[in-house]
Design a protein around this motif. Sequence first.
Motif, PDB file in Angstrom:
ATOM      1  N   MET A 155       0.813  -1.214   0.000  1.00  0.00           N
ATOM      2  CA  MET A 155       0.000   0.000   0.000  1.00  0.00           C
ATOM      3  C   MET A 155       0.845   1.263   0.000  1.00  0.00           C
ATOM      4  O   MET A 155       0.380   2.336  -0.379  1.00  0.00           O
ATOM      5  N   GLY A 156       2.095   1.154   0.464  1.00  0.00           N
ATOM      6  CA  GLY A 156       2.931   2.332   0.565  1.00  0.00           C
ATOM      7  C   GLY A 156       2.601   3.202   1.755  1.00  0.00           C
ATOM      8  O   GLY A 156       2.878   4.403   1.750  1.00  0.00           O
ATOM      9  N   ARG A 157       2.034   2.629   2.798  1.00  0.00           N
ATOM     10  CA  ARG A 157       1.686   3.371   4.001  1.00  0.00           C
ATOM     11  C   ARG A 157       1.617   2.399   5.167  1.00  0.00           C
ATOM     12  O   ARG A 157       1.641   1.190   4.986  1.00  0.00           O
ATOM     13  N   SER A 158       1.528   2.936   6.361  1.00  0.00           N
ATOM     14  CA  SER A 158       1.501   2.097   7.552  1.00  0.00           C
ATOM     15  C   SER A 158       0.125   1.475   7.727  1.00  0.00           C
ATOM     16  O   SER A 158      -0.897   2.083   7.393  1.00  0.00           O
ATOM     17  N   ALA A 159       0.121   0.265   8.255  1.00  0.00           N
ATOM     18  CA  ALA A 159      -1.127  -0.457   8.503  1.00  0.00           C
ATOM     19  C   ALA A 159      -0.905  -1.388   9.689  1.00  0.00           C
ATOM     20  O   ALA A 159       0.216  -1.541  10.190  1.00  0.00           O
ATOM     21  N   ALA A 160      -1.977  -1.993  10.133  1.00  0.00           N
ATOM     22  CA  ALA A 160      -1.888  -2.888  11.291  1.00  0.00           C
ATOM     23  C   ALA A 160      -3.071  -3.830  11.285  1.00  0.00           C
ATOM     24  O   ALA A 160      -4.085  -3.598  10.612  1.00  0.00           O
ATOM     25  N   LEU A 161      -2.922  -4.912  12.036  1.00  0.00           N
ATOM     26  CA  LEU A 161      -3.999  -5.848  12.323  1.00  0.00           C
ATOM     27  C   LEU A 161      -4.163  -5.912  13.829  1.00  0.00           C
ATOM     28  O   LEU A 161      -3.175  -5.859  14.578  1.00  0.00           O
ATOM     29  N   GLY A 162      -5.391  -6.010  14.273  1.00  0.00           N
ATOM     30  CA  GLY A 162      -5.624  -6.028  15.705  1.00  0.00           C
ATOM     31  C   GLY A 162      -6.947  -6.659  16.055  1.00  0.00           C
ATOM     32  O   GLY A 162      -7.688  -7.146  15.187  1.00  0.00           O
ATOM     33  N   ASN A 163      -7.251  -6.666  17.336  1.00  0.00           N
ATOM     34  CA  ASN A 163      -8.515  -7.158  17.865  1.00  0.00           C
ATOM     35  C   ASN A 163      -9.193  -6.035  18.631  1.00  0.00           C
ATOM     36  O   ASN A 163      -8.527  -5.278  19.353  1.00  0.00           O
ATOM     37  N   ILE A 164     -10.504  -5.937  18.462  1.00  0.00           N
ATOM     38  CA  ILE A 164     -11.280  -4.945  19.205  1.00  0.00           C
ATOM     39  C   ILE A 164     -12.427  -5.650  19.922  1.00  0.00           C
ATOM     40  O   ILE A 164     -12.912  -6.692  19.471  1.00  0.00           O
TER      41      ILE A 164
END
Length: 910
Positions: A841-850
């Motif tokens: 994507m060329g940008r910061s990203a993340a995976l998480g739990n909510i």
Amino acid sequence: MALNPPVKRKQPAESKNQSSDSKHAAKRVKTSRARSILTQASEKALNKNGDLDVSTFIKAREYEIKALESSMGSSKKSSSTRAFQQVPKDLRRRTASHNVKKVPKRLRARAAKEMKDDNTPTVSSRRRNPTPHMRLRLETAKRLETLSKRIQAKREKAFNAKHNLRGPHVAEKASATLRPPRASKNVLASPEKQSSKYRRREVHKSWLPTHIWHAKRARMPEPKFPLWRFAIPLSPTAKAHRPTHRAGSSRGCVAWDTSYQSTILVRGMQASLLGSLRALGIDEIVLGGKKGSRWRRGTRIWSGWIRERDGEQSPITEVQIIWCAEDTKLHDGAPAQKHKEKRQFILRVHPSAFLQVWTEVLKVAKIQKPSPDVEDLRFQIGSIDITGPGSTEALVGILKPKLQAGAVPSEKIARLWSQLGALTNPSVLPASAVLGLNFHDPRLFHPPRTVKSTNTEYSEHDFLTMLASWSPDTAASPSAIFSHAARYAASRLPSQKAINRRKGAALPGSYPLPLSTDPSIPILLIASRAPSLNMQGTWSLLIPWKCVLPVWHSLMHYPISSGGEPRFGGLQEKRQILFEQGQAWFPGDFQGTRAGWQWEVMEREKRKKAWEKRPKSKRISWDAVELGDGRKGEVGKGWACDWERLFEGPPPQESELISQNDSSKPPPAPAPQAAPTSSIPCPTASELPKVPTLPPKPPLNISHVSSALLGTLTSVPSRGLASVRLTLLHRGTPTVCARIYGLPVDAALRKKWLSLLSSLRSSVSPQTKSPHSKTARIGDSAVPSHVSDLPSDTPAHIKRQALARALLNGPVSANAEEYPSCPAEEDLIGFVTTGNFDLGMGRSAALGNIAIAKALKQIDVSENKESEATGESTGNEGQSLLRGLKPEDRICVVRNAGQRVARLARWEFV
């Protein structure tokens, strides 16, 4: 005395205390001397009368040309590198400077000349004089070899006497009399015993078929801390982050040995099998409807979540189920009754959740009448995953189909397989397609050759027609991978010496001819799609356990037409590819499951030890972290995804301090008391029980809510977790254990964050938007709050000035006083489990739990405040809880643990 004494390899140093400046000065002098060119004055070419002497002038120019050539050669030689230094950095070259055979053939002549000129001592194992210690080892090895030959001869003699084997064809008779061992049913399998040389290394763990190959090229887990009782490669020793991204998306391919994935075979009446799957929570539409007809015929694979049968029916894990294709032959001239026909399917599951799935499958199988048989095939079936533009080409180049006489369906599938060589993305194939074929031993066609392009012979129209018709849907035959006898026969491959003898007898430049007696290798090929067609799909190969290594060797040496060879990856590269595709990785990104919680406990122990190992002056002081608005101290444990703190709130002492610091807010309601949760330390190999045990349940009744159930929810469990993907809207890179907040409930602070959001939207240009359409569509024409907050009677020129000022200044800097502070602890809704810069994507990203309940509660609170201000009703009663979410409701704030600055992000369900 000799006139020309031998040149020493290294000249003695001038002095022991020679400074680095003098060394650099000497190097500069050497370089300048090598680059200096001798010239001759032109006056010497003139005679006494001033006339040009042609012969003298030519000799002078000849001298200068020779000086120029010699200067060029000396300059190149002074700054050139050795031959072994030109080898690619990913190749091992520590001993290359002493042995010319270690460098590529194109550089061996140059390396030999350099060693001869430099008087480098070369080493040859044949002509080396053994040292006393080496001589002792050689003699011991020779005695052990003689002893092993005697023991082997005694065993063969006893075996022949037991089976009454005599004559010159003893080996053929022995192979004919050997039968496959009886398959064990409803019992856990144990790995095959290794040779005595490696037996002590596999006491508490098992090796993959390619373990020795990977141990030389990859970082492995510590022997005392195996992963799920397997020695799984973690990452290549060479730098692999960017090369893995390139190979997996644009050029080349990446392969993994995924033989650690557990395989369960269930065999019985079709009605009993469907009843077992129904008890595991699979939808009835898939089991009996038209939607799952191809899957039940064995031409597709089904992927989805299964749950526990009893109790709370919590989700366990995502599994893959593959039916054995139906046999189209008629039985005694009449079609077989399907409800009484015996069928079988394979269930693939991650090793962290294998024991839980195995227990549930046995439980649901026993209640069926008649009950099906369950077999553990963990050490009988291995697997390889490969992705990238060159993945299909590499597989077609190394796997040659072996056809049987009269097998029409296999001929059609083999013809189809040979036409897939030009395919650059497995996602183009039908979703979850399955191909079952028998292949030749790839060692017969080693080293592999590049597949010739078929673009001229096979047009694009024909290729699309082939994909649309997809002959395996109508010409599928049962795969031999489901047969216990076929797997056992494939595991008895000829030795490498026998293969080498056949290669030596073949014509130069040609492969040995396959024989009818060669064992065939049954392989099941599965093509899975990525979430987007623009991303690369993945091939999964199910192979008999002992056939994985020959296939792996050929795959790693295949020359791809685009250049290079396939790369291999470890567990980190697997997570990286899934992260770039926007997919969550099990178990790390599913902390509401048993396996996910066990992984989180192990990781938080590692992070805590790494934090404690650092000196106090160089590690984060969690109690001194500034959170803004007078708040101090990290929320929960900084090294953990502290779900206990999120659901139970702060301890009594901390809650009193918070209420004293912020007296304007009422004290929070006391959280319900729960049983204390003790941390589960990571067991070492010596502490691991010989019999595997179930992973512990998550505390506080935490459970996972799968994405399939999110759209149909009318009531959310109070402790339900969902996996989400976070896309940062501006700057910053989230890391593991980062805190995820909803937009603040406090009106003033919420207004500041919304103001920052509007300024970010106005400053985003169409070229810098996210490639995901949902992200790029939200708020493209938003007006900054500096302009929208102006009174309605403000003159137009002042509005234009304010708008221009807002656009030129851009968003507020994180170091500015106007930057909003981090939301309060009551706004905390989840944690980041994987975070990095997304190269795709060329940008910061993340995976998480909510926590779904907390996230929806915050949205309801904000909507109620807005409705009270406007006097309107929300109107979401009786609807699905997630169907009415607006794009603005998915805005969140992410803050790394131990940092003050928080960043805006947007979350989407995975």
